[in-house]
Design a protein around this motif. Structure first.
Motif, PDB file in Angstrom:
ATOM      1  N   LYS A  45       7.460  36.052 -16.183  1.00  0.00           N
ATOM      2  CA  LYS A  45       7.239  34.981 -15.210  1.00  0.00           C
ATOM      3  C   LYS A  45       8.595  34.390 -14.794  1.00  0.00           C
ATOM      4  CE  LYS A  45       8.550  31.689 -18.056  1.00  0.00           C
ATOM      5  NZ  LYS A  45       9.730  30.849 -17.744  1.00  0.00           N
ATOM      6  N   PHE A  72       1.551  34.248 -20.340  1.00  0.00           N
ATOM      7  CA  PHE A  72       1.977  32.861 -20.520  1.00  0.00           C
ATOM      8  C   PHE A  72       1.807  32.485 -21.983  1.00  0.00           C
ATOM      9  CE2 PHE A  72       0.593  33.288 -16.133  1.00  0.00           C
ATOM     10  CZ  PHE A  72       1.731  32.862 -15.473  1.00  0.00           C
ATOM     11  N   ARG A  73       2.912  32.344 -22.668  1.00  0.00           N
ATOM     12  CA  ARG A  73       2.899  32.219 -24.122  1.00  0.00           C
ATOM     13  C   ARG A  73       2.362  30.883 -24.627  1.00  0.00           C
ATOM     14  NH1 ARG A  73       7.687  29.786 -26.458  1.00  0.00           N
ATOM     15  NH2 ARG A  73       9.081  28.980 -24.853  1.00  0.00           N
ATOM     16  N   LEU A  74       2.447  29.809 -23.813  1.00  0.00           N
ATOM     17  CA  LEU A  74       2.064  28.493 -24.326  1.00  0.00           C
ATOM     18  C   LEU A  74       0.584  28.415 -24.681  1.00  0.00           C
ATOM     19  CD1 LEU A  74       4.099  25.983 -22.109  1.00  0.00           C
ATOM     20  CD2 LEU A  74       4.781  27.257 -24.151  1.00  0.00           C
ATOM     21  N   GLN A 121       9.415  27.162 -15.093  1.00  0.00           N
ATOM     22  CA  GLN A 121       8.458  26.786 -16.132  1.00  0.00           C
ATOM     23  C   GLN A 121       7.174  26.117 -15.641  1.00  0.00           C
ATOM     24  OE1 GLN A 121      10.275  26.000 -20.144  1.00  0.00           O
ATOM     25  NE2 GLN A 121      11.730  24.834 -18.892  1.00  0.00           N
ATOM     26  N   HIS A 124       3.929  27.888 -16.436  1.00  0.00           N
ATOM     27  CA  HIS A 124       3.360  27.698 -17.768  1.00  0.00           C
ATOM     28  C   HIS A 124       2.388  26.520 -17.773  1.00  0.00           C
ATOM     29  CE1 HIS A 124       5.376  30.614 -20.249  1.00  0.00           C
ATOM     30  NE2 HIS A 124       6.586  30.183 -19.941  1.00  0.00           N
ATOM     31  N   ASP A 127      -0.794  27.285 -15.883  1.00  0.00           N
ATOM     32  CA  ASP A 127      -1.663  28.132 -16.681  1.00  0.00           C
ATOM     33  C   ASP A 127      -2.423  27.318 -17.722  1.00  0.00           C
ATOM     34  OD1 ASP A 127      -2.586  30.822 -17.728  1.00  0.00           O
ATOM     35  OD2 ASP A 127      -1.514  30.088 -19.500  1.00  0.00           O
TER      36      ASP A 127
END
Length: 204
Positions: A45, A72-74, A121, A124, A127
């Motif tokens: 991203k 999206f890791r969060l 960011q 994120h 998402d």
């Protein structure tokens, strides 16, 4: 790590998948080349630098019938998943993310390359709004500003969303510095009976 994607594709014509982790101004070119070889593509991203490039990449993936996606890791943080698991029928979601100003001259600040922290960011946070509420937004209003004198065209944003279930969401983020009390990142969510407030551990 590959120095020239053309050489990599030529030497691996039947790869199972390709990860594109280059600066986003190169994503359309590399992603299109990968998709044209009918190879699924997992892309860092933000997906591209602007909406026109994003739509071009989307259209290429659809017309060729090949998957192209970002991760999206969060949403995989334990605290975030606890909010999602334990709070159903979410009606409001508020996400805040404040970072220390990025170093001046960093390539991600250039409008034609990275676009700065918000560009990098905000996706994120968007998402997380979708993940926690469980539905997509149907309307968005946003205000942006450049407040830190970093040279980045946008370093703060306030965005408000109306969600498909009638709920509301908001995102506030910028480069004003990380709070000693709240940290870099926090989430608040409510339904008609309960609420959740989470401060996941998120370092720079």
């Amino acid at each position: 790590c590959i120095g020239d994607y053309r050489e990599a594709l030529a030497s691996n014509p039947v790869a199972d998948a390709v990860i594109v982790a280059t600066p986003q101004m190169s994503h359309l070119e590399i992603g299109t080349a990968v998709l044209e070889r009918k190879i699924p593509c997992f892309m860092e991203k933000p997906l591209t630098q602007n909406m026109a490039d994003t739509r071009s990449l989307r259209d290429a993936a659809r017309s060729l019938g090949v998957r192209c996606m970002s991760g999206f890791r969060l949403r995989y943080f334990d605290t975030v998943r606890l909010v999602r698991k334990n709070l159903s029928g979410v009606q409001t979601v508020s996400v805040r993310m404040f970072d220390n100003p990025w170093v001046g001259g960093f390539w991600k600040y250039a409008p034609d390359q990275g676009g700065g922290n918000v560009m990098d960011q905000f996706c994120h946070c968007a998402d997380l709004v979708r993940f926690i509420s469980g539905v997509d937004p149907v309307a968005v209003t946003a205000h942006t500003a450049a407040l830190c004198g970093s040279g980045c065209p946008v370093d703060h944003i306030d965005a408000s969303f109306r969600m498909a279930n009638g709920g509301l969401a908001s995102i506030t983020m910028g480069d004003s510095g990380i709070s000693n009390l709240l940290g870099k990142f926090s989430i608040e969510a409510t339904n008609d009976l309960d609420f959740a407030y989470a401060v996941p551990g998120l370092a720079r």
